[in-house]
Write a protein that holds these residues in place. Structure first.
Motif, PDB file in Angstrom:
ATOM      1  N   TYR A  53       0.826  -1.208   0.000  1.00  0.00           N
ATOM      2  CA  TYR A  53       0.000   0.000   0.000  1.00  0.00           C
ATOM      3  C   TYR A  53       0.862   1.260   0.000  1.00  0.00           C
ATOM      4  O   TYR A  53       0.546   2.242  -0.672  1.00  0.00           O
ATOM      5  N   LEU A  54       1.966   1.228   0.756  1.00  0.00           N
ATOM      6  CA  LEU A  54       2.859   2.382   0.791  1.00  0.00           C
ATOM      7  C   LEU A  54       3.544   2.577  -0.557  1.00  0.00           C
ATOM      8  O   LEU A  54       3.695   3.711  -1.029  1.00  0.00           O
ATOM      9  N   SER A  55       3.926   1.477  -1.178  1.00  0.00           N
ATOM     10  CA  SER A  55       4.553   1.546  -2.502  1.00  0.00           C
ATOM     11  C   SER A  55       3.578   2.127  -3.520  1.00  0.00           C
ATOM     12  O   SER A  55       3.941   2.983  -4.331  1.00  0.00           O
ATOM     13  N   ALA A  56       2.324   1.684  -3.455  1.00  0.00           N
ATOM     14  CA  ALA A  56       1.298   2.194  -4.379  1.00  0.00           C
ATOM     15  C   ALA A  56       1.061   3.691  -4.185  1.00  0.00           C
ATOM     16  O   ALA A  56       0.700   4.404  -5.125  1.00  0.00           O
ATOM     17  N   ALA A  57       1.315   4.171  -2.956  1.00  0.00           N
ATOM     18  CA  ALA A  57       1.138   5.599  -2.662  1.00  0.00           C
ATOM     19  C   ALA A  57       2.397   6.406  -2.991  1.00  0.00           C
ATOM     20  O   ALA A  57       2.437   7.608  -2.760  1.00  0.00           O
ATOM     21  N   GLY A  58       3.404   5.721  -3.518  1.00  0.00           N
ATOM     22  CA  GLY A  58       4.615   6.416  -3.955  1.00  0.00           C
ATOM     23  C   GLY A  58       5.744   6.437  -2.950  1.00  0.00           C
ATOM     24  O   GLY A  58       6.704   7.191  -3.113  1.00  0.00           O
ATOM     25  N   PHE A  59       5.652   5.600  -1.921  1.00  0.00           N
ATOM     26  CA  PHE A  59       6.695   5.588  -0.891  1.00  0.00           C
ATOM     27  C   PHE A  59       7.567   4.342  -1.012  1.00  0.00           C
ATOM     28  O   PHE A  59       7.076   3.228  -1.162  1.00  0.00           O
ATOM     29  N   GLY A  60       8.878   4.584  -0.895  1.00  0.00           N
ATOM     30  CA  GLY A  60       9.825   3.483  -0.879  1.00  0.00           C
ATOM     31  C   GLY A  60       9.984   2.810  -2.224  1.00  0.00           C
ATOM     32  O   GLY A  60       9.509   3.289  -3.254  1.00  0.00           O
ATOM     33  N   ALA A  61      10.671   1.697  -2.184  1.00  0.00           N
ATOM     34  CA  ALA A  61      10.901   0.917  -3.394  1.00  0.00           C
ATOM     35  C   ALA A  61       9.740  -0.044  -3.609  1.00  0.00           C
ATOM     36  O   ALA A  61       9.047  -0.423  -2.660  1.00  0.00           O
ATOM     37  N   ARG A  62       9.528  -0.437  -4.870  1.00  0.00           N
ATOM     38  CA  ARG A  62       8.474  -1.409  -5.172  1.00  0.00           C
ATOM     39  C   ARG A  62       8.898  -2.792  -4.694  1.00  0.00           C
ATOM     40  O   ARG A  62      10.063  -3.178  -4.815  1.00  0.00           O
ATOM     41  N   LEU A 103       6.217  13.456   5.078  1.00  0.00           N
ATOM     42  CA  LEU A 103       5.644  12.753   6.235  1.00  0.00           C
ATOM     43  C   LEU A 103       4.149  13.024   6.342  1.00  0.00           C
ATOM     44  O   LEU A 103       3.372  12.132   6.720  1.00  0.00           O
ATOM     45  N   CYS A 104       3.737  14.241   5.995  1.00  0.00           N
ATOM     46  CA  CYS A 104       2.307  14.568   5.965  1.00  0.00           C
ATOM     47  C   CYS A 104       1.568  13.619   5.012  1.00  0.00           C
ATOM     48  O   CYS A 104       0.520  13.067   5.355  1.00  0.00           O
ATOM     49  N   LYS A 105       2.132  13.427   3.815  1.00  0.00           N
ATOM     50  CA  LYS A 105       1.516  12.508   2.837  1.00  0.00           C
ATOM     51  C   LYS A 105       1.554  11.068   3.332  1.00  0.00           C
ATOM     52  O   LYS A 105       0.583  10.317   3.173  1.00  0.00           O
ATOM     53  N   PHE A 106       2.673  10.685   3.924  1.00  0.00           N
ATOM     54  CA  PHE A 106       2.832   9.319   4.438  1.00  0.00           C
ATOM     55  C   PHE A 106       1.747   9.006   5.472  1.00  0.00           C
ATOM     56  O   PHE A 106       1.146   7.927   5.457  1.00  0.00           O
ATOM     57  N   HIS A 107       1.492   9.961   6.347  1.00  0.00           N
ATOM     58  CA  HIS A 107       0.513   9.760   7.414  1.00  0.00           C
ATOM     59  C   HIS A 107      -0.921   9.707   6.899  1.00  0.00           C
ATOM     60  O   HIS A 107      -1.834   9.357   7.659  1.00  0.00           O
ATOM     61  N   GLN A 108      -1.119  10.042   5.644  1.00  0.00           N
ATOM     62  CA  GLN A 108      -2.467   9.967   5.069  1.00  0.00           C
ATOM     63  C   GLN A 108      -2.751   8.624   4.401  1.00  0.00           C
ATOM     64  O   GLN A 108      -3.887   8.354   4.008  1.00  0.00           O
ATOM     65  N   VAL A 109      -1.735   7.769   4.275  1.00  0.00           N
ATOM     66  CA  VAL A 109      -1.934   6.458   3.645  1.00  0.00           C
ATOM     67  C   VAL A 109      -2.748   5.579   4.591  1.00  0.00           C
ATOM     68  O   VAL A 109      -2.484   5.504   5.794  1.00  0.00           O
ATOM     69  N   GLN A 110      -3.759   4.927   4.036  1.00  0.00           N
ATOM     70  CA  GLN A 110      -4.616   4.031   4.824  1.00  0.00           C
ATOM     71  C   GLN A 110      -4.199   2.583   4.573  1.00  0.00           C
ATOM     72  O   GLN A 110      -4.182   2.120   3.434  1.00  0.00           O
TER      73      GLN A 110
END
Length: 377
Positions: A115-124, A161-168
């Motif tokens: 889910y985090l990867s799909a939101a653009g965070f970290g490596a796939r 971090l603001c965007k990261f904290h919005q990932v569900q």
């Protein structure tokens, strides 16, 4: 391979199915993290061929393996592959440290990473195996602790971090912080060391006092009603990467990620300004914190953040900052017993616990004054 490792390897594919990553290739193979790189290389190549079947026919000379970083819970390797068409592909292989399952919920990590990867965070996430995972390679440099203090980068970390904290992340959104701390406390309070010097140091710890500290801090922070978010929980410089050419910042390594309190994630990050030397005089002052808060609370219009919002987040962050010290202090005790890595974990416990005690009075006073004024205390 031991019975436990075989069982863990068999569970890899099943966990992938349970966590909605069944389309991710998996292998039951494991690689011993303690092997020297020359001996590890053929095993890494064999692993890549097992996970990615289209590489199975390639000669081993088409693969190069190098160490990217070796943290105190992971080993990160860069694998470059020269394919039939002459193109070179790079990926990252992450090997879990031995016994890290005592402090890391790998099932929770595997669920979140997609889910985090799909939101653009970290490596796939590209593949999973018995004691690690394969991810896409990020072309960026790892930040140093001093980088995090630079205003421009601090503002960008806050925005991300603001965007990261919005990932569900699906599943329970119950904050795990205190559950984890109490679990660590229970495990840490019943250790025995073969080394008599370690045992002597360990025996000086009053776990009754540590438990009282945890309970007292939990009671105080509960009154703050801090927002619960999916938190990174380990936002140190080694988990931040930056591509200067593209001006792109990356968060990596979500193994400690869980639903937690907003202020904890930020306070824990501020503690990491101390760097590898644990120089806590580098903890950000109020002005530096306010700059971060403005870009976190209103990334598009940081100057429009109200004084009331800044004060509230300042109190929240500097209260939960204390919890960060207790968390990593207890974590270090478990590592002192379980980890084969040559690191003074026992000394690290005292370093973090003593910093908690040094900062406690001022932080409690700050929170209690704020609660009294706001009528929440």
């Amino acid at each position: 391979m031991g019975v436990v490792e075989i069982w863990d390897a068999m569970e890899v594919a099943e966990e992938a199915r349970e966590n909605g990553t069944s389309d991710i290739p998996s292998s039951s193979l494991t690689v011993d993290i303690k092997l020297p790189l020359p001996q590890m290389k053929p095993k890494i190549i064999g692993l890549c061929k097992d996970i990615f079947k289209n590489w199975s026919h390639l000669d081993d000379s088409c693969f190069s393996v190098e160490t990217v970083s070796g943290g105190i819970t992971n080993l990160l390797l860069k694998v470059s592959v020269r394919e039939d068409n002459g193109h070179e592909v790079s990926l990252t292989v992450r090997l879990y440290g031995p016994n890290t399952e005592y402090v890391i919920d790998r099932k929770r990590e595997l669920q979140a990473i997609g889910y985090l990867s799909a939101a653009g965070f970290g490596a796939r996430l590209l593949g999973v195996f018995g004691n690690g995972m394969v991810q896409s390679f990020i072309n960026a440099r790892t930040l140093s602790p001093s980088d995090m203090r630079k205003p421009k980068l601090a503002a960008e970390i806050a925005r991300q971090l603001c965007k990261f904290h919005q990932v569900q992340i699906p599943g329970s959104q119950e904050p795990q912080l205190w559950n984890d701390i109490f679990k660590f406390l229970e495990q840490a309070s019943v250790l025995n060391f073969d080394d008599s010097e370690k045992q002597k140091k360990y025996d000086t710890i009053s776990f009754e006092k540590v438990k009282n500290a945890v309970v007292e801090l939990k009671d105080l922070t509960d009154l703050l009603n801090a927002p619960v978010v999916f938190a990174h929980n380990d936002l140190l410089s080694g988990n931040l990467m930056h591509n200067e050419d593209e001006e792109k910042l990356y968060f990596i390594d979500f193994e400690y990620g869980s639903y937690s309190y907003r202020g904890y994630d930020i306070g824990n990050h501020f503690n990491e300004y101390a760097g590898f030397d644990c120089d806590y005089s580098l903890y950000p002052d109020k002005d530096a914190q306010y700059l971060f808060f403005r870009h976190y609370l209103q990334p598009e219009k940081p100057q429009e953040v109200s004084e009331e919002a800044l004060v509230a987040l300042y109190v929240e962050t500097n209260s939960y900052m204390l919890a960060s010290h207790l968390y990593w202090a207890l974590w270090a005790l478990i590592q002192a017993k379980m980890s084969p890595i040559d690191f003074d974990y026992l000394g690290y416990f005292f370093l973090r616990y003593n910093e908690y005690k040094r900062r406690k009075e001022a932080c409690f006073s700050l929170a209690q004054t704020y609660l009294a004024r706001s009528g929440s205390g």
